[in-house]
Structure formats: C-alpha cells, structure tokens
Design an enzyme around this catalytic site. Structure first.
Site, mmCIF file in Angstrom:
data_model
loop_
_atom_site.group_PDB
_atom_site.id
_atom_site.type_symbol
_atom_site.label_atom_id
_atom_site.label_comp_id
_atom_site.label_asym_id
_atom_site.label_seq_id
_atom_site.Cartn_x
_atom_site.Cartn_y
_atom_site.Cartn_z
ATOM 1 N N GLU A 1 -7.328 12.425 12.450
ATOM 2 C CA GLU A 1 -6.560 11.693 12.890
ATOM 3 C C GLU A 1 -6.144 12.057 14.380
ATOM 4 O O GLU A 1 -4.902 12.253 13.613
ATOM 5 C CB GLU A 1 -5.647 10.509 11.735
ATOM 6 C CG GLU A 1 -5.770 9.379 12.124
ATOM 7 C CD GLU A 1 -4.476 7.840 10.396
ATOM 8 O OE1 GLU A 1 -5.299 9.320 9.625
ATOM 9 O OE2 GLU A 1 -4.403 7.796 10.855
ATOM 10 N N LYS B 1 1.123 -1.112 -0.626
ATOM 11 C CA LYS B 1 -0.095 0.442 0.089
ATOM 12 C C LYS B 1 1.022 1.325 -0.235
ATOM 13 O O LYS B 1 2.524 1.311 0.785
ATOM 14 C CB LYS B 1 -0.965 0.142 1.065
ATOM 15 C CG LYS B 1 -1.825 1.260 1.413
ATOM 16 C CD LYS B 1 -2.615 1.605 3.007
ATOM 17 C CE LYS B 1 -2.911 2.617 3.333
ATOM 18 N NZ LYS B 1 -3.679 2.985 4.128
HETATM 19 C C1 LIG Z 1 -3.424 11.362 3.602
HETATM 20 C C2 LIG Z 1 -4.805 11.360 4.329
HETATM 21 O O1 LIG Z 1 -5.639 10.842 5.117
HETATM 22 C C3 LIG Z 1 -5.419 9.505 4.919
HETATM 23 C C4 LIG Z 1 -5.784 8.586 4.265
HETATM 24 C C5 LIG Z 1 -6.669 7.758 3.842
HETATM 25 C C6 LIG Z 1 -7.610 6.655 2.929
HETATM 26 O O2 LIG Z 1 -6.962 6.824 1.843
HETATM 27 O O3 LIG Z 1 -8.954 6.755 3.676
HETATM 28 C C7 LIG Z 1 -8.146 8.164 5.373
HETATM 29 C C8 LIG Z 1 -7.653 9.054 6.337
HETATM 30 C C9 LIG Z 1 -6.220 9.449 6.720
HETATM 31 O O4 LIG Z 1 -5.571 8.840 7.396
HETATM 32 C C10 LIG Z 1 -5.535 12.796 3.888
HETATM 33 O O5 LIG Z 1 -6.477 13.219 4.452
HETATM 34 O O6 LIG Z 1 -4.405 14.474 3.279
#
Ligand SMILES: C=C(O[C@@H]1C=C(C(=O)O)C=C[C@H]1O)C(=O)O
Length: 421
Positions: free
Chosen positions: A224, A179
């Site tokens: 987060e 990933k």
């Molecule tokens: C990287 C980001 O978000 C992250 C990526 C996510 C996802 O891919 O589903 C969800 C929340 C965060 O951990 C961002 O908001 O820039």
C-alpha cells in the site's frame, strides 16, 4: 526539539547496473543502520548513518520535515545523475499514533545505491567539508537461512482478539463508528540474531510487486503506497477489502470476482478511498479517482485497490503529504477520531511504527511513503526477536473468525521470511 541540522556533503555518480541491490548490503553493519526501498528489483538500498533525527508526538512529521529542509539547505551536492532519489536522501519511519512511545526517525545513510530502469548510481554522504570518495560497491556473500522461529502471543491471544473484533462490531452497530481497523501482534523468536539481509532477500523475492522496506529496524513488504510525489504528480494506492488466496489459481479467480462484487468489501473500500481523496484535496487539483477498484493479486491475499492521482498545487513535501493522509481509513477507520479511540480501547497495545508511514525523501521533497504493513519491528533489547503485525478493517458485517483468518494470512509474508514455512 530535534537536534540541530548538520551540513552535509553528498556526491552522486553513475554506477554499472547491480543485479541485486539487497546483495550489496554489508554484513557487518547494525541492522538498524541498513535501509531498503525496493520494488521489482529497482529502488534504493543504503547503509551507515551520516546523520539522523528522532521526533515524537503530534508534531513528529513537521519537525522531521523542517530538520530535513534545513539539512538540505546547507548541503553541498554534486549530483551527476539528477533523478528522483539521487543526491542526499532521508529514509523515515513514523509511529502510527501521536502518543506512541516509538516516535519517528529520519536516517540519512552514508552510502545509498539506487537503480531505476536502466540507470544505477551511488551516493556518498558525509557531514563535514570535503566531498567523499566513491566507496567500493560489491555483492556480499548470501546470508544463511535461519531456523524456524517460535511464535509467542503478543498483546492479545487469538480468542481475546476475536472478542475485540466482536466488540468493535457492536460499537459499529451501535453507531459509534462506521469502520475500525483492529490489529494484533505476534512475537517471533529466532534461535539467533535476526539477519535483516535474509529477511529482505526473502521479502523482495517472494513479494516483488510490493514495496520491500527496511528503515531503523522496521522491515516488511507493503502493498500500500500512501503517497508518492514525483515532479509535481501525486499518487496514492488505496487498499481495503481483502480475501485470502488458496493454492488453486482457478478458484482464486472466482474469489477475485466475488471480492469485486462483495458489498461488505466495496463499502470498506469506499471509506478508504474517500479518506485519501479528501486528504489530498487541499494540496492537489485534477484529482482522479477511478469509479471502481481493481483486484490486486499478492501471493498470500487479494485486495480491492484504487490508484488515486492528482497534480500538486502547493509546496508540501512528500512527507507532509504523508502526514495529511495519515491515518487513512485503511489502517484506522472512519470517522478517524472515533475509530482511533476504539483502537485505543480494544487493541491493548502500542502499534509502534506498524501502520505508520515508512519511506524516503530526496532534497527536492519528492519521495515515496508506504503504509508500514506486512512488517515486523526488530526488538532493540533482544536481537533474536521480531514483533510482527497484522490488522483488518472491521465493518458492521464482519465475522470475528473470518477476520482472525484474514489476519493470519497477512502475517504470512513475515512468517515465511523468518523461516516459518
Ligand atoms: C491493516 C492491514 O491491512 C489493511 C487492511 C485491509 C483490509 O482490511 O482489507 C487491506 C489492506 C490494508 O489497507 C494489515 O495488513 O495489517
């Protein structure tokens, strides 16, 4: 090496409960000297700079932590409140990448006002020998609304970013990495200097269940929580797996149910939870990882979310715990070194402090560090510009157009706060 740690004197006293912490931020202090940490109306705001330190490179966390430890060891503190966040407090933001030109800063404001449940306080901090007087704490006139900003392409335009996503998918399918989180930046250009107090009012009002932060010119509303350390308990909120909201609540509920069953999103989420639980394991016992995630509803998106908790077994400060957890699979990928390499090759930008830890720590080492998401960095050369960021977790089933749309949804909190409705 960071500068020598100064001796501080700090006094914390009870305060009548302020209605709105953001309104207390003065309008005549440079935006980089305003700090904020707010959620559901509670939290901390501060202004001025009693002292600060900047660090960089792979040791930026350890150096900043050591500096803060030394500052606190030689400080004189009168704390009549004794809650997490009372006494001297340092606010920090750290670059995502070790090699970033943006480094890290810990700032100790000269005034911090806090609110937690029914208790409110003010802390005054100075370098020197005499205890400072309590300052007047009162609301300032509301900031004026800005005009709609102009958006400019950052490192990659939309088409280029989609092709970066497509390349990431082939790298995943080729087995280089499981990933990878790819981000993009957009420059918002306003018609006058950006008013940080306006941004914070909008973010805290529109995204009350996120952590609205401002530290050293980095501002945003992150959903987060990388790590919270409070009286021996360590918690972390992991997000990964996202769906955009529509304006139809019933349809959103159906989408939430779909998200909770989506094998692509559950797989992406599992990587992120594992990376957090593994990083906490050396520092904690009795780690609790719920079996399945819940769906966190935000105004712009919904996320799969898991709250991990554990009991601290060593002396690590909240900042050192944040260092152990950074970068989690939620913002980098898995395995971490390979994902970081792919990010370096495909994003074509320095993320700066986006996706790095941002938060605060008190003299006991307790504190809260979020991942700096849904945020923007004020441009130090151009006071009218903000560089805003969004990223998406890419796995083998990712579709570039859908990821682009997800990144657009993640840019919305900052775009709306900047007056782009
Ligand atoms: C990287 C980001 O978000 C992250 C990526 C996510 C996802 O891919 O589903 C969800 C929340 C965060 O951990 C961002 O908001 O820039």
């Amino acid at each position: 090496m960071p500068s020598a740690a100064p001796a501080l004197v700090a006094r914390t006293a009870l305060l009548p409960r302020p209605d709105d912490l953001v309104a207390l931020l003065p309008d005549d202090v440079a935006a980089t000297d305003l700090v904020t940490w707010l959620r559901d109306g509670d939290g901390l705001v501060g202004w001025g700079r009693a002292t600060s330190v900047t660090t960089s490179g792979p040791d930026r966390f350890a150096q900043a932590d050591r500096w803060w430890h030394e500052v606190c060891a030689q400080s004189v503190v009168r704390d009549a409140v004794q809650l997490p966040g009372t006494g001297p407090v340092a606010f920090g933001s750290f670059s995502f990448a070790d090699e970033s030109a943006y480094g890290a800063t810990l700032v100790v404001p000269s005034v911090v006002v806090g609110r937690r449940g029914g208790t409110s306080w003010v802390t005054t901090i100075r370098t020197g020998a005499t205890l400072p007087q309590q300052p007047t704490v009162e609301p300032h006139p509301a900031p004026a609304a800005p005009a709609k900003p102009t958006l400019r392409t950052g490192a990659l335009d939309r088409e280029q970013w989609k092709s970066a996503v497509a390349k990431a998918v082939s790298r995943i399918q080729g087995g280089d990495v499981d990933k990878v989180v790819l981000a993009r930046d957009v420059i918002a250009e306003c018609d006058g200097p950006v008013d940080l107090r306006w941004l914070l009012t909008r973010l805290a009002g529109g995204y009350a269940n996120t952590w609205t932060f401002a530290v050293d010119g980095l501002v945003g509303a992150s959903p987060e929580m990388l790590v919270r350390r409070e009286k021996g308990l360590v918690t972390s909120r992991v997000l990964a797996g996202t769906i955009r909201r529509t304006r139809d609540d019933e349809h959103d509920l159906a989408l939430a149910a779909k998200l909770a069953r989506s094998s692509k999103d559950l797989e992406e989420h599992e990587y992120a939870v594992r990376s957090v639980a593994d990083a906490l394991a050396p520092h904690c016992r009795s780690i609790n990882v719920p079996e399945s995630p819940f769906v966190l509803h935000l105004p712009n998106v919904m996320h799969l979310a898991t709250d991990v908790a554990g009991v601290l077994t060593d002396e690590s400060s909240s900042l050192r715990l944040a260092e152990s957890l950074h970068p989690s699979a939620a913002v980098c990928g898995t395995p971490t070194p390979a994902a970081a390499r792919v990010i370096g090759e495909l994003e074509e930008m320095d993320r700066g402090r986006y996706a790095g830890p941002v938060g605060w720590m008190d003299a006991s080492g307790d504190g809260e560090w979020a991942i700096a998401l849904r945020c923007g960095a004020l441009d130090r050369e151009n006071p009218s510009a903000v560089r805003i960021f969004a990223g998406c977790g890419i796995v083998s089933g990712s579709d570039p157009a859908a990821e682009l749309a997800e990144s657009e949804a993640k840019l919305l909190p900052m775009r709306h706060a900047l007056g782009d409705d």
